[in-house]
Motif scaffolding. Structure first.
Motif, mmCIF file in Angstrom:
data_model
loop_
_atom_site.group_PDB
_atom_site.id
_atom_site.type_symbol
_atom_site.label_atom_id
_atom_site.label_comp_id
_atom_site.label_asym_id
_atom_site.label_seq_id
_atom_site.Cartn_x
_atom_site.Cartn_y
_atom_site.Cartn_z
ATOM 1 N N ALA A 170 0.824 -1.267 -0.033
ATOM 2 C CA ALA A 170 -0.110 -0.044 0.144
ATOM 3 C C ALA A 170 0.849 1.234 0.175
ATOM 4 O O ALA A 170 0.479 2.173 -0.742
ATOM 5 C CB ALA A 170 -1.023 -0.062 1.241
ATOM 6 N N ARG A 171 2.039 1.105 0.901
ATOM 7 C CA ARG A 171 2.550 2.256 0.816
ATOM 8 C C ARG A 171 3.417 2.561 -0.424
ATOM 9 O O ARG A 171 3.976 3.580 -0.909
ATOM 10 C CB ARG A 171 3.919 2.418 2.028
ATOM 11 N N ASP A 231 5.192 6.451 -0.850
ATOM 12 C CA ASP A 231 5.437 6.959 0.382
ATOM 13 C C ASP A 231 6.864 7.220 0.537
ATOM 14 O O ASP A 231 7.779 6.380 0.497
ATOM 15 C CB ASP A 231 5.058 5.914 1.412
ATOM 16 N N LEU A 232 7.449 8.383 1.133
ATOM 17 C CA LEU A 232 8.673 8.704 1.105
ATOM 18 C C LEU A 232 9.089 8.956 2.504
ATOM 19 O O LEU A 232 10.019 9.244 2.723
ATOM 20 C CB LEU A 232 9.105 10.023 0.398
ATOM 21 N N PRO A 253 7.748 0.867 10.040
ATOM 22 C CA PRO A 253 8.854 -0.194 9.671
ATOM 23 C C PRO A 253 8.438 -0.322 8.102
ATOM 24 O O PRO A 253 9.532 -1.173 7.475
ATOM 25 C CB PRO A 253 8.718 -1.303 10.660
ATOM 26 N N THR A 254 7.537 -0.576 7.764
ATOM 27 C CA THR A 254 7.001 -1.114 6.550
ATOM 28 C C THR A 254 7.071 0.094 5.356
ATOM 29 O O THR A 254 6.623 -0.291 4.154
ATOM 30 C CB THR A 254 5.813 -1.994 6.386
ATOM 31 N N SER A 255 7.478 1.250 5.702
ATOM 32 C CA SER A 255 7.473 2.320 4.606
ATOM 33 C C SER A 255 8.632 1.906 3.613
ATOM 34 O O SER A 255 9.674 1.210 3.957
ATOM 35 C CB SER A 255 7.834 3.387 5.129
ATOM 36 N N VAL A 259 2.262 -1.260 -9.235
ATOM 37 C CA VAL A 259 1.802 -2.318 -7.984
ATOM 38 C C VAL A 259 0.400 -2.415 -8.671
ATOM 39 O O VAL A 259 -0.347 -1.937 -9.342
ATOM 40 C CB VAL A 259 1.486 -1.189 -6.969
ATOM 41 N N GLY A 260 0.264 -3.899 -8.376
ATOM 42 C CA GLY A 260 -0.920 -4.484 -8.818
ATOM 43 C C GLY A 260 -0.943 -5.970 -9.342
ATOM 44 O O GLY A 260 -0.095 -6.598 -8.989
ATOM 45 N N GLU A 261 -2.073 -6.629 -9.605
ATOM 46 C CA GLU A 261 -2.044 -7.911 -10.028
ATOM 47 C C GLU A 261 -1.408 -8.313 -10.823
ATOM 48 O O GLU A 261 -0.693 -9.278 -10.888
ATOM 49 C CB GLU A 261 -3.518 -8.477 -10.022
#
Length: 332
Positions: free
Chosen positions: A157-158, A163-164, A169-171, A200-202
Motif C-alpha cells: 500500500a505504501r 510513500d517517502l 517499519p514497512t515504509s 503495483v497491482g495484480e
C-alpha cells in the motif's frame, strides 16, 4: 534511450560517449529500476559498452503484464529481443536479485547470446519460498508458502501511494534501510525514488494473491512478479546441461537478509523463529545453498563474498564490486 521491439518498449540507461565496445547489460532487482546501476555504469572500464535496462513494470519501460505461469520468461524474452535489436550478441549479463534469476533464465534458454554472467545476490534457482533442501524440493506440490500472498500488504500500500516517509517499519524507506543495505549509503532518496517506480497491482508487484488451506495460508497465483518466482513456475534444474557454458561470477554480501539460508522475508524462516504463528516446523528455504549446488553442477563459476555487506554490493561496496566485476569481464 527507448528501444521498441515486438514485445514492448524498454527503457535502457546508457553512458554518453560509450556506445561502442563489448556490451555489458545490467539487470536490476525487484522493487527497483536501472537507476540502481547508475554509478556502476559510469565506472565500467574502457572497452566495454555499459547498458542497464528497466524490466517491464519498472522504471520507464512499458508496464506490460507479467504472465507468472511462464516463470521469469516474460522478462528474459524481453531481454532477448533487446539484445537482438541492438545487436549485442556475446553480451556480458549482470543480474542483481530478481535480475539474477532473469539472466539465468536467459542463459538457460539462449546460451549462445551470452559472453559471461555475473550474479549479484541472486534469487535462488528454485524461486522464492516453498522449497526445502539444496535440491529445491517442494514443501507442497502447489507451491504453498510462495507467491504474491507472501508480500506485506502495508508495504504494498505504501509503495502504491509513493510513500517517502520513515514513519513505519514497512515504509519503502525503512525497507530499503533494513533489507536492501546493511549500512547507510549516499543518495538514499535517489534509490528510494527508483523503488517507487514499481508498478503495483495484480499484473505486476506483487501479483494476484491466492489462499491455501495449508500453512502459511498462501499459494502462487498466475500473474505478477512474486508469482513468477514461485518454484512451481520458475526452476532451473537443468542449467548444467546447456552448451556453451559461459563463465559465471557470483558476488554476494555476507550479511544479506533477503537472499539467505535464513531470509527475513521467507515465511518458513519467520515461522521457525516464531514471527509467523502456527508453523508446523517447515524449514527455511536454503537459498544460498541452493544456488551453490546448482553452480557446482554447472562448472565454470567463481563465488566472491563481501564482508560487512548486505543485499546490494554494487552500492554498499562499490569499489570492491567494480574491481571483482572488471576482473571477471577481462577474463571472460
Amino acid at each position: 534511450m527507448k528501444v521498441t521491439t515486438s514485445r514492448l518498449t524498454q527503457h535502457v540507461m546508457t553512458v554518453e560517449g560509450r556506445d561502442t565496445g563489448t556490451p555489458v547489460l545490467f539487470v536490476h532487482g525487484n522493487v527497483s529500476s536501472s537507476a540502481f546501476w547508475r554509478d556502476t555504469l559510469t565506472a565500467l572500464p574502457e572497452g566495454f559498452r555499459p547498458l542497464a535496462v528497466d524490466l517491464r513494470g519498472f522504471g520507464d519501460s512499458d508496464p506490460a503484464p507479467v504472465d507468472a505461469t511462464r516463470g521469469l520468461r516474460d522478462y528474459s524474452d524481453d531481454l532477448v529481443e533487446l539484445i537482438e535489436a541492438l545487436d549485442l550478441g556475446g553480451v556480458h549479463l549482470v543480474g542483481w536479485s530478481l535480475g539474477g534469476g532473469v539472466v539465468l533464465q536467459l542463459l538457460r534458454d539462449r546460451p549462445a547470446l551470452v559472453g559471461s554472467v555475473t550474479l549479484v545476490n541472486p534469487v535462488s534457482p528454485y524461486g522464492w519460498g516453498g522449497t526445502e533442501g539444496p535440491e529445491g524440493r517442494l514443501t507442497h506440490q502447489d507451491g504453498t508458502g510462495s507467491g504474491a500472498g507472501a508480500a506485506n500488504p502495508d508495504f504494498v500500500a505504501r509503495l502504491r501511494a509513493g510513500d517517502l516517509s520513515e514513519e513505519s517499519p514497512t515504509s519503502p524507506r525503512n525497507v530499503f534501510r533494513t533489507t536492501y543495505v546493511k549500512n547507510p549509503v549516499p543518495d538514499e532518496d535517489f534509490y528510494l525514488r527508483s523503488m517507487l517506480t514499481t508498478r503495483v497491482g495484480e499484473s505486476h508487484y506483487p501479483g494476484d494473491a491466492v489462499a491455501s488451506d495449508a500453512w502459511p495460508g498462501v499459494a502462487p497465483g498466475k500473474t505478477g512478479v512474486l508469482n513468477a518466482i514461485s518454484p512451481v513456475h520458475f526452476r532451473l534444474d537443468d542449467l548444467h546441461e546447456i552448451d556453451p557454458k559461459p563463465p559465471i561470477l557470483w558476488i554476494r554480501g555476507a550479511d544479506d537478509v533477503i537472499v539467505s539460508d535464513t531470509s527475513l522475508l521467507d515465511l518458513a524462516h519467520l515461522g521457525a523463529i516464531g514471527a509467523v504463528p502456527g508453523s508446523p516446523g517447515t524449514p527455511a528455504q536454503p537459498m544460498v545453498t541452493q544456488m551453490r549446488a546448482v553452480l557446482e553442477r554447472y562448472g565454470d563459476h567463481r563465488e566472491v563474498v563481501l564482508d560487512d555487506c548486505g543485499h546490494s554490493p554494487h552500492i554498499e561496496r562499490p569499489e570492491d564490486f567494480r574491481r571483482v566485476l572488471a576482473e571477471h569481464l577481462g577474463e571472460a
